[in-house]
Design a protein around this motif. Structure first.
Motif, mmCIF file in Angstrom:
data_model
loop_
_atom_site.group_PDB
_atom_site.id
_atom_site.type_symbol
_atom_site.label_atom_id
_atom_site.label_comp_id
_atom_site.label_asym_id
_atom_site.label_seq_id
_atom_site.Cartn_x
_atom_site.Cartn_y
_atom_site.Cartn_z
ATOM 1 N N PRO A 230 -21.134 21.176 -14.599
ATOM 2 C CA PRO A 230 -20.896 19.727 -14.633
ATOM 3 C C PRO A 230 -21.675 19.035 -15.741
ATOM 4 O O PRO A 230 -22.677 19.564 -16.244
ATOM 5 N N PRO A 231 -21.238 17.841 -16.128
ATOM 6 C CA PRO A 231 -21.933 17.108 -17.193
ATOM 7 C C PRO A 231 -23.398 16.877 -16.861
ATOM 8 O O PRO A 231 -23.753 16.544 -15.728
ATOM 9 N N LEU B 286 -11.287 17.944 -12.548
ATOM 10 C CA LEU B 286 -10.552 17.131 -11.574
ATOM 11 C C LEU B 286 -11.348 16.983 -10.280
ATOM 12 O O LEU B 286 -11.416 15.891 -9.698
ATOM 13 N N THR B 287 -11.952 18.077 -9.833
ATOM 14 C CA THR B 287 -12.764 18.025 -8.612
ATOM 15 C C THR B 287 -13.963 17.098 -8.795
ATOM 16 O O THR B 287 -14.272 16.272 -7.930
ATOM 17 N N TYR B 288 -14.626 17.226 -9.923
ATOM 18 C CA TYR B 288 -15.797 16.386 -10.205
ATOM 19 C C TYR B 288 -15.394 14.919 -10.293
ATOM 20 O O TYR B 288 -16.135 14.039 -9.838
ATOM 21 N N SER B 289 -14.223 14.648 -10.868
ATOM 22 C CA SER B 289 -13.781 13.268 -11.073
ATOM 23 C C SER B 289 -13.602 12.517 -9.756
ATOM 24 O O SER B 289 -13.874 11.313 -9.680
ATOM 25 N N VAL B 290 -13.158 13.213 -8.720
ATOM 26 C CA VAL B 290 -12.973 12.564 -7.416
ATOM 27 C C VAL B 290 -14.308 12.072 -6.882
ATOM 28 O O VAL B 290 -14.449 10.926 -6.447
ATOM 29 N N GLY B 291 -15.319 12.930 -6.923
ATOM 30 C CA GLY B 291 -16.646 12.527 -6.467
ATOM 31 C C GLY B 291 -17.250 11.462 -7.360
ATOM 32 O O GLY B 291 -17.938 10.546 -6.873
ATOM 33 N N TYR B 292 -16.997 11.576 -8.661
ATOM 34 C CA TYR B 292 -17.531 10.588 -9.603
ATOM 35 C C TYR B 292 -16.976 9.199 -9.309
ATOM 36 O O TYR B 292 -17.716 8.213 -9.256
#
Length: 475
Positions: free
Chosen positions: A330-331, A261-267
Protein backbone atom coordinates in the motif's frame (compact mmCIF):
# COMPACT_ATOMS: atom_id res chain seq x y z
CA UNK A 1 -18.99 28.29 3.51
CA UNK A 2 -21.78 30.55 4.61
CA UNK A 3 -21.91 33.96 3.04
CA UNK A 4 -24.83 35.67 4.91
CA UNK A 5 -24.16 37.44 8.20
CA UNK A 6 -23.91 36.79 11.05
CA UNK A 7 -23.26 33.08 10.58
CA UNK A 8 -20.76 33.60 7.79
CA UNK A 9 -18.66 35.71 10.14
CA UNK A 10 -18.89 33.03 12.82
CA UNK A 11 -17.74 30.35 10.38
CA UNK A 12 -14.91 32.51 9.10
CA UNK A 13 -13.73 33.42 12.59
CA UNK A 14 -13.95 29.82 13.81
CA UNK A 15 -12.08 28.26 10.90
CA UNK A 16 -9.36 30.91 10.83
CA UNK A 17 -8.92 30.57 14.59
CA UNK A 18 -8.69 26.79 14.19
CA UNK A 19 -5.96 27.25 11.58
CA UNK A 20 -3.98 29.45 13.98
CA UNK A 21 -4.36 26.89 16.77
CA UNK A 22 -3.16 24.17 14.40
CA UNK A 23 -0.15 26.17 13.27
CA UNK A 24 1.08 27.06 16.78
CA UNK A 25 2.43 23.61 17.72
CA UNK A 26 3.76 23.00 14.20
CA UNK A 27 5.90 26.13 14.41
CA UNK A 28 6.89 25.36 18.00
CA UNK A 29 8.06 21.87 17.01
CA UNK A 30 10.17 23.27 14.18
CA UNK A 31 12.52 24.83 16.76
CA UNK A 32 13.42 21.30 17.89
CA UNK A 33 13.81 19.78 14.42
CA UNK A 34 16.98 18.05 13.16
CA UNK A 35 18.08 16.32 9.96
CA UNK A 36 16.84 12.75 9.71
CA UNK A 37 19.14 9.74 9.36
CA UNK A 38 16.71 8.66 6.64
CA UNK A 39 18.32 9.90 3.40
CA UNK A 40 19.26 13.41 4.59
CA UNK A 41 22.89 12.57 5.40
CA UNK A 42 23.25 10.33 2.33
CA UNK A 43 22.22 13.10 -0.06
CA UNK A 44 24.49 15.58 1.72
CA UNK A 45 27.48 13.21 1.56
CA UNK A 46 27.03 12.71 -2.18
CA UNK A 47 26.90 16.44 -2.81
CA UNK A 48 29.92 17.15 -0.59
CA UNK A 49 31.99 14.36 -2.14
CA UNK A 50 31.17 14.78 -5.83
CA UNK A 51 29.89 18.33 -6.04
CA UNK A 52 26.39 19.69 -6.42
CA UNK A 53 25.97 19.27 -10.19
CA UNK A 54 27.68 15.91 -10.54
CA UNK A 55 25.47 14.58 -7.74
CA UNK A 56 22.43 15.29 -9.89
CA UNK A 57 23.81 13.06 -12.64
CA UNK A 58 24.83 10.31 -10.23
CA UNK A 59 21.32 10.01 -8.82
CA UNK A 60 19.65 10.43 -12.21
CA UNK A 61 21.73 7.61 -13.70
CA UNK A 62 21.91 5.38 -10.65
CA UNK A 63 18.72 5.68 -8.65
CA UNK A 64 15.99 8.21 -9.50
CA UNK A 65 14.87 10.44 -12.35
CA UNK A 66 13.30 12.92 -9.94
CA UNK A 67 15.28 15.83 -11.30
CA UNK A 68 13.69 18.59 -9.20
CA UNK A 69 13.85 16.54 -6.02
CA UNK A 70 17.51 15.74 -6.70
CA UNK A 71 18.20 19.44 -7.18
CA UNK A 72 16.68 20.36 -3.81
CA UNK A 73 18.11 17.55 -1.66
CA UNK A 74 21.67 18.01 -2.87
CA UNK A 75 21.58 21.62 -1.76
CA UNK A 76 20.33 20.84 1.75
CA UNK A 77 21.43 22.78 4.86
CA UNK A 78 23.61 19.79 5.82
CA UNK A 79 25.83 20.51 2.83
CA UNK A 80 26.49 23.94 4.34
CA UNK A 81 26.78 22.48 7.89
CA UNK A 82 23.85 24.73 8.77
CA UNK A 83 21.81 22.65 11.21
CA UNK A 84 19.65 25.65 12.07
CA UNK A 85 18.27 25.39 8.55
CA UNK A 86 16.28 22.36 9.67
CA UNK A 87 14.46 24.57 12.14
CA UNK A 88 13.80 27.21 9.49
CA UNK A 89 12.50 25.29 6.48
CA UNK A 90 9.39 23.80 8.19
CA UNK A 91 8.23 27.34 8.99
CA UNK A 92 8.96 28.45 5.41
CA UNK A 93 7.04 25.45 4.09
CA UNK A 94 4.06 26.26 6.30
CA UNK A 95 4.04 29.87 5.10
CA UNK A 96 4.21 28.73 1.46
CA UNK A 97 1.37 26.28 2.01
CA UNK A 98 -0.80 28.97 3.61
CA UNK A 99 -0.07 31.35 0.73
CA UNK A 100 -0.79 28.60 -1.79
CA UNK A 101 -4.15 27.79 -0.17
CA UNK A 102 -5.11 31.46 -0.24
CA UNK A 103 -3.85 31.93 -3.81
CA UNK A 104 -5.99 29.02 -4.96
CA UNK A 105 -9.05 30.17 -2.98
CA UNK A 106 -8.58 33.74 -4.22
CA UNK A 107 -8.69 32.65 -7.86
CA UNK A 108 -11.38 30.02 -7.35
CA UNK A 109 -13.59 32.64 -5.69
CA UNK A 110 -12.62 35.51 -7.97
CA UNK A 111 -15.07 38.34 -7.39
CA UNK A 112 -15.99 37.20 -3.86
CA UNK A 113 -15.03 39.20 -0.78
CA UNK A 114 -11.75 38.60 1.05
CA UNK A 115 -13.48 36.96 4.00
CA UNK A 116 -14.99 34.25 1.81
CA UNK A 117 -11.61 33.57 0.25
CA UNK A 118 -9.91 33.38 3.64
CA UNK A 119 -12.61 31.03 4.89
CA UNK A 120 -12.25 28.61 1.99
CA UNK A 121 -8.46 28.75 2.27
CA UNK A 122 -8.74 28.03 6.00
CA UNK A 123 -11.08 25.10 5.39
CA UNK A 124 -8.74 23.61 2.80
CA UNK A 125 -5.70 24.06 5.03
CA UNK A 126 -7.50 22.52 8.03
CA UNK A 127 -8.78 19.58 6.03
CA UNK A 128 -5.40 18.85 4.47
CA UNK A 129 -2.91 19.54 7.26
CA UNK A 130 -5.21 18.44 10.08
CA UNK A 131 -5.54 14.96 8.59
CA UNK A 132 -2.00 14.34 7.31
CA UNK A 133 -1.18 10.63 7.36
CA UNK A 134 2.35 11.49 8.48
CA UNK A 135 3.21 14.90 9.88
CA UNK A 136 6.91 14.08 10.19
CA UNK A 137 7.22 13.05 6.54
CA UNK A 138 5.40 16.11 5.26
CA UNK A 139 6.82 18.92 7.39
CA UNK A 140 9.99 17.94 9.25
CA UNK A 141 11.80 15.51 6.93
CA UNK A 142 13.85 17.46 4.41
CA UNK A 143 14.04 14.70 1.78
CA UNK A 144 10.27 14.18 2.04
CA UNK A 145 9.64 17.91 1.80
CA UNK A 146 11.66 18.05 -1.43
CA UNK A 147 9.92 15.02 -2.89
CA UNK A 148 6.28 15.49 -1.89
CA UNK A 149 5.48 18.56 0.20
CA UNK A 150 6.77 21.15 -2.26
CA UNK A 151 4.87 19.50 -5.10
CA UNK A 152 1.65 19.90 -3.07
CA UNK A 153 2.39 23.60 -2.66
CA UNK A 154 3.25 23.91 -6.36
CA UNK A 155 -0.01 22.19 -7.33
CA UNK A 156 -2.09 24.78 -5.47
CA UNK A 157 -0.12 27.63 -7.03
CA UNK A 158 -0.44 26.01 -10.47
CA UNK A 159 -4.21 25.78 -10.08
CA UNK A 160 -4.32 29.45 -9.05
CA UNK A 161 -2.31 30.53 -12.09
CA UNK A 162 -4.36 28.35 -14.45
CA UNK A 163 -7.58 29.85 -13.12
CA UNK A 164 -6.25 33.39 -13.58
CA UNK A 165 -4.99 32.50 -17.07
CA UNK A 166 -8.36 31.02 -18.01
CA UNK A 167 -10.15 34.23 -17.06
CA UNK A 168 -7.96 36.06 -19.54
CA UNK A 169 -8.89 33.73 -22.37
CA UNK A 170 -6.10 31.18 -21.93
CA UNK A 171 -4.14 32.79 -24.73
CA UNK A 172 -0.42 32.70 -25.50
CA UNK A 173 0.66 35.03 -22.71
CA UNK A 174 4.38 34.46 -21.98
CA UNK A 175 4.20 35.43 -18.31
CA UNK A 176 1.50 32.91 -17.51
CA UNK A 177 3.05 30.18 -19.64
CA UNK A 178 6.49 30.58 -18.07
CA UNK A 179 5.07 30.46 -14.56
CA UNK A 180 2.81 27.50 -15.36
CA UNK A 181 5.65 25.63 -17.07
CA UNK A 182 8.02 26.19 -14.15
CA UNK A 183 5.47 25.00 -11.60
CA UNK A 184 4.55 22.02 -13.77
CA UNK A 185 8.17 20.91 -14.19
CA UNK A 186 8.73 21.30 -10.46
CA UNK A 187 5.73 19.06 -9.79
CA UNK A 188 6.71 16.43 -12.36
CA UNK A 189 10.36 16.43 -11.30
CA UNK A 190 9.46 15.79 -7.66
CA UNK A 191 8.17 12.22 -7.92
CA UNK A 192 6.12 9.84 -10.02
CA UNK A 193 3.13 10.50 -7.77
CA UNK A 194 3.48 14.23 -8.33
CA UNK A 195 3.86 13.65 -12.07
CA UNK A 196 0.46 11.93 -12.22
CA UNK A 197 -1.01 14.70 -10.08
CA UNK A 198 0.26 17.48 -12.35
CA UNK A 199 -0.59 15.80 -15.64
CA UNK A 200 -4.06 14.96 -14.35
CA UNK A 201 -4.74 18.68 -13.94
CA UNK A 202 -3.57 19.37 -17.48
CA UNK A 203 -5.63 16.47 -18.75
CA UNK A 204 -8.77 17.89 -17.16
CA UNK A 205 -8.11 21.35 -18.61
CA UNK A 206 -7.52 19.87 -22.07
CA UNK A 207 -10.58 17.63 -21.83
CA UNK A 208 -12.75 20.57 -20.79
CA UNK A 209 -11.52 22.56 -23.76
CA UNK A 210 -12.37 19.74 -26.15
CA UNK A 211 -15.83 19.09 -24.68
CA UNK A 212 -16.91 22.72 -24.33
CA UNK A 213 -15.09 24.46 -27.20
CA UNK A 214 -14.29 21.48 -29.48
CA UNK A 215 -10.67 22.60 -29.63
CA UNK A 216 -7.46 22.95 -27.63
CA UNK A 217 -5.95 26.37 -27.10
CA UNK A 218 -2.33 26.96 -28.08
CA UNK A 219 -1.52 27.60 -24.43
CA UNK A 220 -2.70 24.17 -23.28
CA UNK A 221 -0.85 22.55 -26.18
CA UNK A 222 2.33 24.29 -25.07
CA UNK A 223 1.81 23.08 -21.50
CA UNK A 224 1.10 19.54 -22.67
CA UNK A 225 4.39 19.56 -24.58
CA UNK A 226 6.26 20.92 -21.55
CA UNK A 227 4.62 18.30 -19.34
CA UNK A 228 5.39 15.55 -21.84
CA UNK A 229 9.07 16.50 -21.92
CA UNK A 230 9.21 16.54 -18.12
CA UNK A 231 7.54 13.12 -17.94
CA UNK A 232 9.97 11.72 -20.50
CA UNK A 233 13.03 12.78 -18.52
CA UNK A 234 11.51 11.47 -15.31
CA UNK A 235 10.41 8.09 -16.63
CA UNK A 236 13.36 7.40 -18.93
CA UNK A 237 16.02 8.06 -16.29
CA UNK A 238 18.45 5.11 -16.16
CA UNK A 239 18.21 5.11 -12.38
CA UNK A 240 14.49 4.31 -12.47
CA UNK A 241 15.10 0.95 -14.14
CA UNK A 242 17.71 0.14 -11.49
CA UNK A 243 15.42 1.11 -8.63
CA UNK A 244 12.42 -0.79 -10.02
CA UNK A 245 14.52 -3.84 -10.79
CA UNK A 246 15.50 -4.21 -7.14
CA UNK A 247 11.94 -5.07 -6.09
CA UNK A 248 10.55 -8.48 -7.08
CA UNK A 249 6.93 -7.36 -6.59
CA UNK A 250 7.08 -4.43 -8.99
CA UNK A 251 5.08 -4.34 -12.24
CA UNK A 252 2.62 -7.01 -11.04
CA UNK A 253 -0.49 -5.72 -12.80
CA UNK A 254 -3.10 -8.19 -11.40
CA UNK A 255 -1.84 -7.54 -7.86
CA UNK A 256 -1.87 -3.81 -8.51
CA UNK A 257 -5.46 -3.72 -9.77
CA UNK A 258 -6.95 -5.91 -7.07
CA UNK A 259 -5.01 -4.32 -4.22
CA UNK A 260 -5.71 -0.77 -5.41
CA UNK A 261 -9.46 -1.31 -5.65
CA UNK A 262 -9.57 -2.96 -2.22
CA UNK A 263 -7.50 -0.18 -0.66
CA UNK A 264 -9.67 2.49 -2.31
CA UNK A 265 -12.82 1.28 -0.54
CA UNK A 266 -11.21 1.65 2.87
CA UNK A 267 -9.61 4.94 1.86
CA UNK A 268 -12.95 6.46 0.85
CA UNK A 269 -14.57 5.31 4.09
CA UNK A 270 -11.77 6.88 6.14
CA UNK A 271 -12.09 10.17 4.30
CA UNK A 272 -15.84 10.30 4.78
CA UNK A 273 -16.04 9.27 8.42
CA UNK A 274 -12.66 10.01 10.03
CA UNK A 275 -11.98 13.48 8.65
CA UNK A 276 -13.85 16.84 8.60
CA UNK A 277 -14.68 16.30 4.91
CA UNK A 278 -18.46 16.00 5.34
CA UNK A 279 -19.05 18.98 7.67
CA UNK A 280 -16.74 21.21 5.64
CA UNK A 281 -18.61 20.14 2.51
CA UNK A 282 -21.89 21.24 4.07
CA UNK A 283 -20.38 24.60 5.01
CA UNK A 284 -18.95 25.01 1.50
CA UNK A 285 -22.23 24.28 -0.30
CA UNK A 286 -23.69 27.83 -0.14
CA UNK A 287 -20.53 29.18 -1.76
CA UNK A 288 -20.68 26.44 -4.39
CA UNK A 289 -24.21 27.62 -5.21
CA UNK A 290 -23.01 31.22 -5.56
CA UNK A 291 -20.24 30.03 -7.90
CA UNK A 292 -22.84 28.16 -9.93
CA UNK A 293 -24.80 31.41 -10.37
CA UNK A 294 -21.88 33.32 -11.90
CA UNK A 295 -22.45 34.68 -15.38
CA UNK A 296 -20.80 33.98 -17.65
CA UNK A 297 -20.12 30.55 -16.19
CA UNK A 298 -16.39 29.68 -16.38
CA UNK A 299 -15.46 26.89 -18.78
CA UNK A 300 -14.23 24.62 -15.99
CA UNK A 301 -17.72 24.72 -14.40
CA UNK A 302 -19.50 23.75 -17.59
CA UNK A 303 -18.44 20.11 -17.45
CA UNK A 304 -21.07 17.59 -16.46
CA UNK A 305 -20.51 16.20 -12.93
CA UNK A 306 -20.15 12.69 -14.36
CA UNK A 307 -16.95 13.76 -16.13
CA UNK A 308 -15.64 15.46 -13.02
CA UNK A 309 -16.39 12.42 -10.89
CA UNK A 310 -14.77 10.04 -13.36
CA UNK A 311 -11.69 12.24 -13.57
CA UNK A 312 -11.33 12.53 -9.80
CA UNK A 313 -11.94 8.84 -9.14
CA UNK A 314 -9.51 7.79 -11.87
CA UNK A 315 -6.80 10.17 -10.63
CA UNK A 316 -7.06 9.01 -7.02
CA UNK A 317 -7.14 5.35 -8.08
CA UNK A 318 -4.04 5.78 -10.22
CA UNK A 319 -2.22 7.57 -7.41
CA UNK A 320 -3.08 4.73 -5.04
CA UNK A 321 -1.98 2.11 -7.57
CA UNK A 322 1.48 3.60 -8.14
CA UNK A 323 2.94 2.19 -4.93
CA UNK A 324 1.32 -1.19 -5.46
CA UNK A 325 2.79 -1.25 -8.97
CA UNK A 326 6.24 -0.14 -7.86
CA UNK A 327 6.77 -2.23 -4.73
CA UNK A 328 3.65 -4.34 -4.24
CA UNK A 329 2.50 -2.75 -0.96
CA UNK A 330 0.00 0.00 0.00
CA UNK A 331 1.00 3.65 -0.44
CA UNK A 332 3.44 4.95 2.16
CA UNK A 333 2.13 7.67 4.45
CA UNK A 334 4.08 10.35 2.61
CA UNK A 335 2.21 9.35 -0.57
CA UNK A 336 -1.14 9.29 1.22
CA UNK A 337 -0.51 12.91 2.22
CA UNK A 338 -0.46 13.89 -1.45
CA UNK A 339 -3.35 11.63 -2.39
CA UNK A 340 -5.41 13.33 0.31
CA UNK A 341 -4.83 16.76 -1.22
CA UNK A 342 -5.89 15.55 -4.67
CA UNK A 343 -8.95 13.86 -3.19
CA UNK A 344 -10.04 16.99 -1.30
CA UNK A 345 -9.55 19.26 -4.30
CA UNK A 346 -11.45 16.88 -6.57
CA UNK A 347 -14.23 16.55 -4.00
CA UNK A 348 -14.65 20.32 -3.79
CA UNK A 349 -14.62 20.65 -7.57
CA UNK A 350 -17.29 17.99 -7.97
CA UNK A 351 -19.45 19.57 -5.30
CA UNK A 352 -19.34 22.78 -7.32
CA UNK A 353 -20.26 20.94 -10.53
CA UNK A 354 -23.22 19.43 -8.69
CA UNK A 355 -24.25 22.89 -7.55
CA UNK A 356 -24.27 24.04 -11.17
CA UNK A 357 -26.65 21.23 -12.13
CA UNK A 358 -28.90 21.14 -9.09
CA UNK A 359 -28.90 24.71 -7.79
CA UNK A 360 -32.51 25.22 -8.84
CA UNK A 361 -33.70 21.91 -7.36
CA UNK A 362 -31.74 21.72 -4.13
CA UNK A 363 -32.34 24.53 -1.70
CA UNK A 364 -29.92 23.18 0.89
CA UNK A 365 -28.19 26.51 1.39
CA UNK A 366 -31.46 28.27 2.27
CA UNK A 367 -32.50 25.41 4.51
CA UNK A 368 -29.15 25.58 6.32
CA UNK A 369 -29.05 29.34 6.71
CA UNK A 370 -32.53 29.32 8.24
CA UNK A 371 -31.29 26.98 10.98
CA UNK A 372 -28.42 28.70 12.79
CA UNK A 373 -28.18 26.03 15.48
CA UNK A 374 -27.68 23.38 12.81
CA UNK A 375 -24.97 25.47 11.15
CA UNK A 376 -23.25 25.87 14.51
CA UNK A 377 -23.43 22.12 15.04
CA UNK A 378 -21.89 21.38 11.65
CA UNK A 379 -19.14 23.92 12.33
CA UNK A 380 -18.43 22.33 15.72
CA UNK A 381 -18.34 18.91 14.03
CA UNK A 382 -15.70 20.12 11.57
CA UNK A 383 -13.49 21.67 14.24
CA UNK A 384 -13.80 18.69 16.58
CA UNK A 385 -12.92 16.34 13.72
CA UNK A 386 -9.67 18.26 13.24
CA UNK A 387 -9.04 18.60 16.98
CA UNK A 388 -9.42 14.88 17.61
CA UNK A 389 -7.59 13.97 14.43
CA UNK A 390 -4.05 12.60 14.35
CA UNK A 391 -2.11 15.82 13.79
CA UNK A 392 -3.39 18.12 16.55
CA UNK A 393 -3.13 15.56 19.33
CA UNK A 394 0.29 14.39 18.17
CA UNK A 395 1.78 17.86 17.68
CA UNK A 396 0.52 19.33 20.94
CA UNK A 397 1.44 16.15 22.79
CA UNK A 398 5.06 16.10 21.63
CA UNK A 399 5.44 19.83 22.28
CA UNK A 400 3.73 20.26 25.64
CA UNK A 401 4.99 16.98 27.12
CA UNK A 402 8.59 18.07 26.56
CA UNK A 403 9.41 15.14 24.27
CA UNK A 404 10.45 17.48 21.47
CA UNK A 405 12.73 19.47 23.81
CA UNK A 406 14.34 16.30 25.20
CA UNK A 407 14.89 15.02 21.67
CA UNK A 408 16.51 18.33 20.72
CA UNK A 409 18.86 18.15 23.72
CA UNK A 410 19.76 14.53 22.96
CA UNK A 411 20.59 15.33 19.34
CA UNK A 412 22.79 18.27 20.33
CA UNK A 413 24.62 15.97 22.73
CA UNK A 414 25.20 13.52 19.88
CA UNK A 415 26.61 16.25 17.66
CA UNK A 416 28.98 17.24 20.43
CA UNK A 417 30.03 13.62 20.89
CA UNK A 418 30.71 13.21 17.16
CA UNK A 419 32.80 16.40 17.10
CA UNK A 420 34.84 15.68 20.22
CA UNK A 421 35.43 11.93 19.87
CA UNK A 422 38.78 11.17 18.27
CA UNK A 423 38.07 7.47 17.70
CA UNK A 424 36.98 6.34 14.25
CA UNK A 425 34.26 4.08 15.69
CA UNK A 426 31.56 5.82 17.70
CA UNK A 427 28.73 4.32 19.74
CA UNK A 428 25.73 6.53 20.52
CA UNK A 429 23.04 5.87 23.11
CA UNK A 430 19.37 5.61 22.11
CA UNK A 431 17.28 8.76 22.22
CA UNK A 432 15.57 9.24 25.56
CA UNK A 433 12.62 10.90 23.81
CA UNK A 434 11.07 10.05 20.46
CA UNK A 435 8.56 12.66 19.22
CA UNK A 436 6.72 10.81 16.48
CA UNK A 437 5.39 14.06 15.05
CA UNK A 438 8.95 14.96 13.99
CA UNK A 439 11.11 11.83 13.98
CA UNK A 440 10.84 9.00 11.45
CA UNK A 441 13.61 6.69 12.63
CA UNK A 442 17.01 6.63 14.29
CA UNK A 443 20.35 5.14 13.34
CA UNK A 444 20.55 1.38 13.91
CA UNK A 445 22.45 -1.08 16.07
CA UNK A 446 23.93 -2.46 12.85
CA UNK A 447 26.86 -0.19 11.87
CA UNK A 448 26.58 -1.40 8.24
CA UNK A 449 23.07 -0.05 7.84
CA UNK A 450 22.92 2.69 5.20
CA UNK A 451 21.75 5.34 7.67
CA UNK A 452 24.67 4.54 9.99
CA UNK A 453 27.20 4.64 7.16
CA UNK A 454 25.91 7.98 5.89
CA UNK A 455 25.97 9.46 9.41
CA UNK A 456 29.52 8.19 9.96
CA UNK A 457 30.76 9.49 6.60
CA UNK A 458 29.31 12.92 7.25
CA UNK A 459 31.30 13.25 10.49
CA UNK A 460 34.44 11.61 9.12
CA UNK A 461 34.08 8.43 11.17
CA UNK A 462 34.54 4.83 10.13
CA UNK A 463 31.44 3.52 11.90
CA UNK A 464 28.55 4.73 14.03
CA UNK A 465 26.61 2.22 16.11
CA UNK A 466 23.50 2.64 18.22
CA UNK A 467 24.08 1.05 21.61
CA UNK A 468 21.75 -1.87 22.27
CA UNK A 469 19.86 -1.61 25.56
CA UNK A 470 18.79 -4.93 27.15
CA UNK A 471 15.04 -5.30 27.19
CA UNK A 472 14.48 -2.69 24.46
CA UNK A 473 13.59 -3.54 20.84
CA UNK A 474 16.59 -3.52 18.49
CA UNK A 475 16.24 -1.00 15.65
Amino acid sequence: MQTSPPWSRLISFSLITAVLLLIVPLIALSFFNHPSPTDDYCFANTSMRYGFWESQQIYYDGWSGRFFHNFIVHGSPLVLHWLTGYKVYPVVLLILLLLACYAFASQWLYGFNARSKLTVAAGLFLGFVGTLASLAEFLYWYAGMACYSLSAVFLLFLLAVLLAHQRRGFGVQPGYLLLESGLLLGIIGSSETSMVMGMSVLGLVAFGGLVIHRRLSVAILVLLVVGGVGCYFLIKAPGNAIRMGMNPNSANIPLTLLSSLTYSVGYLARQLFLTPLLPLSVLYWPIAVKLAQKRPLPTYLKLHPVWGLLHGAATVLVLISLHFYAVGVPPAHRLVNIINLVFWLSWGYNLTLLAVVFKTRWQLERWLLARPMLVSGVLAWAILAVGFGPVVRLAYGDWLSGRAARYDAAMKQRYQQMAETQASAVTVVPLDAYPVSMVMEDVKTNPEHLWNRCWADYYGKKTVTLKAIPGQPTP
